[in-house]
Design an enzyme around this catalytic site. Structure first.
Site, PDB file in Angstrom:
ATOM      1  N   GLY A 290       0.772  -1.198  -0.124  1.00 28.35           N
ATOM      2  CA  GLY A 290      -0.007  -0.072  -0.016  1.00 28.35           C
ATOM      3  C   GLY A 290       0.690   1.285   0.018  1.00 28.35           C
ATOM      4  O   GLY A 290       2.338   1.096   0.000  1.00 28.35           O
ATOM      5  N   ASP A 312       1.843  -8.896   2.135  1.00 30.78           N
ATOM      6  CA  ASP A 312       0.612  -8.197   1.687  1.00 30.78           C
ATOM      7  C   ASP A 312      -0.186  -9.164   1.024  1.00 30.78           C
ATOM      8  O   ASP A 312       0.458 -10.158   0.531  1.00 30.78           O
ATOM      9  CB  ASP A 312       0.986  -7.070   0.539  1.00 30.78           C
ATOM     10  CG  ASP A 312      -0.103  -6.140   0.534  1.00 30.78           C
ATOM     11  OD1 ASP A 312      -1.305  -6.534   0.149  1.00 30.78           O
ATOM     12  OD2 ASP A 312      -0.120  -4.992   1.012  1.00 30.78           O
ATOM     13  N   ALA A 362       0.546  -1.979   8.755  1.00 34.01           N
ATOM     14  CA  ALA A 362      -0.008  -1.215   7.875  1.00 34.01           C
ATOM     15  C   ALA A 362      -1.281  -1.502   7.189  1.00 34.01           C
ATOM     16  O   ALA A 362      -2.006  -0.811   6.354  1.00 34.01           O
ATOM     17  CB  ALA A 362       0.830  -0.378   6.867  1.00 34.01           C
ATOM     18  N   LYS A 366      -9.407   0.855   4.384  1.00 34.09           N
ATOM     19  CA  LYS A 366      -9.377   2.116   4.789  1.00 34.09           C
ATOM     20  C   LYS A 366     -10.361   3.062   4.163  1.00 34.09           C
ATOM     21  O   LYS A 366     -10.487   4.217   4.420  1.00 34.09           O
ATOM     22  CB  LYS A 366      -8.024   2.993   4.798  1.00 34.09           C
ATOM     23  CG  LYS A 366      -7.639   2.837   3.012  1.00 34.09           C
ATOM     24  CD  LYS A 366      -6.141   3.420   3.181  1.00 34.09           C
ATOM     25  CE  LYS A 366      -5.428   3.483   1.906  1.00 34.09           C
ATOM     26  NZ  LYS A 366      -4.282   4.021   1.732  1.00 34.09           N
ATOM     27  N   SER A 405      -2.537   3.795  12.352  1.00 31.51           N
ATOM     28  CA  SER A 405      -3.830   4.392  12.734  1.00 31.51           C
ATOM     29  C   SER A 405      -4.386   5.483  11.830  1.00 31.51           C
ATOM     30  O   SER A 405      -3.688   5.915  10.799  1.00 31.51           O
ATOM     31  CB  SER A 405      -4.253   4.280  14.477  1.00 31.51           C
ATOM     32  OG  SER A 405      -5.487   4.595  14.482  1.00 31.51           O
ATOM     33  N   LYS A 408      -9.730   9.405  11.752  1.00 31.87           N
ATOM     34  CA  LYS A 408     -11.192   8.658  11.816  1.00 31.87           C
ATOM     35  C   LYS A 408     -11.416   7.969  13.138  1.00 31.87           C
ATOM     36  O   LYS A 408     -12.531   7.471  13.316  1.00 31.87           O
ATOM     37  CB  LYS A 408     -11.200   7.955  10.488  1.00 31.87           C
ATOM     38  CG  LYS A 408     -11.115   9.126   9.202  1.00 31.87           C
ATOM     39  CD  LYS A 408     -11.317   8.254   7.886  1.00 31.87           C
ATOM     40  CE  LYS A 408     -11.387   9.217   6.662  1.00 31.87           C
ATOM     41  NZ  LYS A 408     -10.237  10.065   6.615  1.00 31.87           N
ATOM     42  N   LYS A 420     -10.682   0.798  13.352  1.00 27.49           N
ATOM     43  CA  LYS A 420      -9.261   1.288  13.606  1.00 27.49           C
ATOM     44  C   LYS A 420      -9.143   1.611  15.156  1.00 27.49           C
ATOM     45  O   LYS A 420      -8.168   1.555  15.767  1.00 27.49           O
ATOM     46  CB  LYS A 420      -9.041   2.418  12.805  1.00 27.49           C
ATOM     47  CG  LYS A 420      -8.792   2.193  11.391  1.00 27.49           C
ATOM     48  CD  LYS A 420      -7.894   0.896  11.037  1.00 27.49           C
ATOM     49  CE  LYS A 420      -6.606   1.512  11.303  1.00 27.49           C
ATOM     50  NZ  LYS A 420      -5.151   0.503  10.925  1.00 27.49           N
ATOM     51  N   VAL A 453      -8.209  12.066  -2.184  1.00 26.00           N
ATOM     52  CA  VAL A 453      -9.056  12.727  -3.094  1.00 26.00           C
ATOM     53  C   VAL A 453      -8.359  13.281  -4.315  1.00 26.00           C
ATOM     54  O   VAL A 453      -8.751  13.618  -5.434  1.00 26.00           O
ATOM     55  CB  VAL A 453      -9.756  14.183  -2.605  1.00 26.00           C
ATOM     56  CG1 VAL A 453     -10.581  13.443  -1.324  1.00 26.00           C
ATOM     57  CG2 VAL A 453      -8.623  14.930  -1.887  1.00 26.00           C
ATOM     58  N   THR A 470     -18.034  16.477  -1.572  1.00 24.31           N
ATOM     59  CA  THR A 470     -19.292  16.057  -0.768  1.00 24.31           C
ATOM     60  C   THR A 470     -19.729  17.475  -0.097  1.00 24.31           C
ATOM     61  O   THR A 470     -21.045  17.375  -0.145  1.00 24.31           O
ATOM     62  CB  THR A 470     -18.785  15.287   0.514  1.00 24.31           C
ATOM     63  OG1 THR A 470     -17.803  15.534   1.290  1.00 24.31           O
ATOM     64  CG2 THR A 470     -18.254  13.966  -0.537  1.00 24.31           C
TER      65      THR A 470
END
Length: 623
Positions: A290, A312, A362, A366, A405, A408, A420, A453, A470
């Site tokens: 990742g 992974d 990790a 997510k 972590s 969020k 999380k 984003v 949003t």
């Protein structure tokens, strides 16, 4: 024979011819016509000797090895020294060789004239080339250069010398008041950062070149932000070019990106402390394929681990990372494993075989909206996966275990954040019953990561829009991938066990502002050429993210960007009961799973529905 040697051969022949012309013109000015021809032809042997003297000194001072199209001050100084030496020798020769046809006065005047002509010939080469270049350069891009220091000067010089840099520089920008209106290498300093937008319009600027590297990151970001508002393409001189002032490769100019506008002060690390934590040890990174996991691997290898084990479940990115590390670090003892953290038996075999000293965990799901639709996967991968990995670390007495972590996890309103938060509770509880130092590192959004984003905005802009946001007021914390990875390593080095390290993410950024900046960077006008549409908050999404829970205290560390929060812990029996409750409902419907998660994680507020505001924006309601 190359073009330079050919040009200098012609110039050498011209030097000899000019020498005779200089003497003839002096004779013509000082004597009658009859005397001119009589004495000039009588003095030809002496003039030939002087021509040899000039050619010899010009060769000695490497004048014939200079490309006069691109000559600078040093080259012209050597030319003048060669002419001066030739003049002195010619005077001495005139005194030694008694020649009735060449008087001292005539010889001095002729040599001065000859020296002027020799210099003028070189200057004319450059002048003719520049005039020809101006005629050919009508299609060159009009560029405004930000900076008037050594880097900018090197670029200005190279623009004149490098055909690949098809720019016409209209002026320089510098905040130094002492430089205003000064001409540097033929280019004038025409303003400060406050004048950038005005000058872009007045001078019909097509591109802006940022050429400053001795600038604080926040100052750089401020100037680049002004540049981005002009709607002009912005390019930055980067990498090796910024260190050696060499732009022979046009690719050393790169386009401005959003990371430049959000740039902050560079992270300063205690490398000695980190090295003591990693050097000579076996390090395991889960989720290594990742964004964060792969960057952690790139940073870890710099501290010479005895072995790096990358793990992974997704083979494509893991394979790419393996190839990259093997190519860049051929002596690295690298182990690449495809495995799932959900598989406790497989993890146990891996820990038994490789006995890692340090584990960076990790691996996680997510994406908030995806986990809202599949909460069972957040439990299986995030909660159970972390529990499995942490239990293996405890069982095999790993030195330290670092959980990656997220912000969020603070007062979560979505299942991903709640999962999380549960992971943080796992490592803090196991800390009390283990020799392993269990810690968590919490940070916000990472620029350019798979869940960011930024890539989505880029794709939307490439398609001509609209760019979807949003909510007009939604904000997020951002940092770059290298910055996040470096601070994770630093936080891990501070670990004593049980801490939740909170990274200083700087100031929150409005996503709407981010979208507008990205549109401008692409050469478009926001809401005119590229529209921004507001789609409403997604399930479980908050307007503002927090980095600390309400009940947490905040303690500083030796690093000004790393803080420690210490929430209330629990007994292992309670932890095991919570995990079993979550496991028991993974096959139930989504609402049941979220209800049990809310009971297990008290700070989790379940996203319930969406309401439409008067402005048409959707708002999340949490119960």
């Amino acid at each position: 024979m190359n073009k330079l040697h050919l040009k200098n051969r012609y110039l050498g022949m011209l030097d000899i011819f000019v020498c005779f012309i200089a003497y003839f013109l002096v004779y013509l000015l000082l004597l009658s016509m009859d005397e001119t021809f009589d004495k000039f032809f009588g003095g030809v042997p002496f003039v030939a000797l002087i021509a040899v003297v000039y050619s010899s000194f010009l060769a000695f001072f490497s004048v014939y090895h200079t490309d006069w199209v691109y000559a600078g001050a040093k080259e012209y100084l050597r030319l003048i020294l060669a002419c001066l030496c030739s003049l002195i020798i010619s005077i001495l020769l005139q005194a030694i060789i008694s020649n009735k046809n060449v008087s001292f006065k005539l010889n001095l005047a002729a040599n001065i004239g000859n020296s002027v002509f020799v210099c003028l010939c070189r200057f004319m080469v450059r002048l003719v080339y520049n005039i020809a270049g101006l005629r050919k350069g009508t299609d060159k891009k009009r560029a405004l250069v930000i900076g008037a220091g050594s880097l900018a000067m090197a670029f200005v010089r190279d623009v004149a010398h490098n055909d690949k840099l098809d720019y016409e520089i209209v002026g320089l920008i510098d905040d130094d008041k002492t430089k205003q209106n000064l001409c540097m290498h033929g280019t004038k300093v025409i303003g400060t950062r406050k004048d950038i937008e005005r000058l872009c319009k007045e001078k019909d600027v097509e591109e802006i070149i940022f050429a400053i590297y001795t600038l604080k990151p926040n100052e750089k970001a401020d100037i680049l932000d002004i540049c981005s508002k002009t709607g002009k393409k912005v390019k930055i001189i980067h990498g090796l070019a910024a260190n050696i002032n060499d732009f022979s490769n046009v690719n050393k100019l790169r386009e401005l990106n959003i990371e430049d506008l959000l740039e902050r002060e560079a992270v300063k690390l205690d490398n000695e402390l980190i090295s003591g934590d990693i050097c000579g040890k076996t390090v395991l990174v889960t989720g290594a394929g990742g964004s964060i996991g792969s960057e952690l691997c790139r940073q870890i290898v710099k501290f010479n681990p005895a072995r790096l084990v990358i793990l992974d479940i997704y083979e494509n990115t893991t394979y790419d990372l393996q190839n990259e590390l093997e190519e860049n670090y051929p002596d690295l003892d690298l182990v690449t494993l495809i495995a799932s953290v959900r598989d406790k038996k497989r993890l146990s075999l891996i820990f038994e075989e490789y006995h890692p000293d340090v584990v960076f965990h990790a691996a996680a799901h997510k994406h908030v909206p995806l986990m809202e639709d599949s909460p069972c996967e957040a439990i299986k991968n995030n909660v159970v996966g972390t529990y499995n990995t942490a239990l293996c670390a405890k069982e095999y007495e790993v030195q330290s275990f670092v959980l990656i972590s997220t912000d969020k996890a603070v007062n979560p309103t979505n299942i991903m954040g709640a999962s999380k938060r549960m992971c943080e509770m796992i490592i803090q509880t196991l800390q009390k019953y283990s020799k392993t130092e269990f810690v968590a590192v919490r940070f916000g959004n990472v620029l350019g990561s798979n869940g960011s984003v930024i890539p989505r905005f880029k794709k939307q802009i490439d398609k001509g829009g609209p760019v979807t946001v949003t909510h007009p007021e939604i904000t997020r914390f951002f940092m770059t991938i290298p910055e996040a990875a470096q601070l994770v390593l630093q936080a891990a080095a501070y670990a004593k066990g049980g801490e939740i390290f909170v990274l200083d993410m700087g100031q929150p950024v409005k996503i709407r502002d981010l979208a507008e900046k990205m549109i401008r960077l692409s050469g478009y006008t926001p809401n005119e050429e590229i529209k921004i549409e507001y789609t409403g908050l997604r399930p479980g999404e908050k307007l503002y993210e927090e980095l600390l829970m309400n009940e947490e205290g905040l303690e500083g560390t030796e690093h000004k960007k790393i803080f420690i929060g210490k929430p209330v812990d629990m007994e292992i029996s309670e932890l095991e009961e919570k995990i079993e409750r979550l496991k028991s409902v993974v096959d139930e419907d989504n609402e049941t799973i979220k209800k049990i998660m809310a009971e297990v994680v008290p700070t989790y507020e379940i996203y319930h529905s969406t309401n439409q505001t008067a402005d048409g924006d959707k708002q999340a309601v949490c119960v």
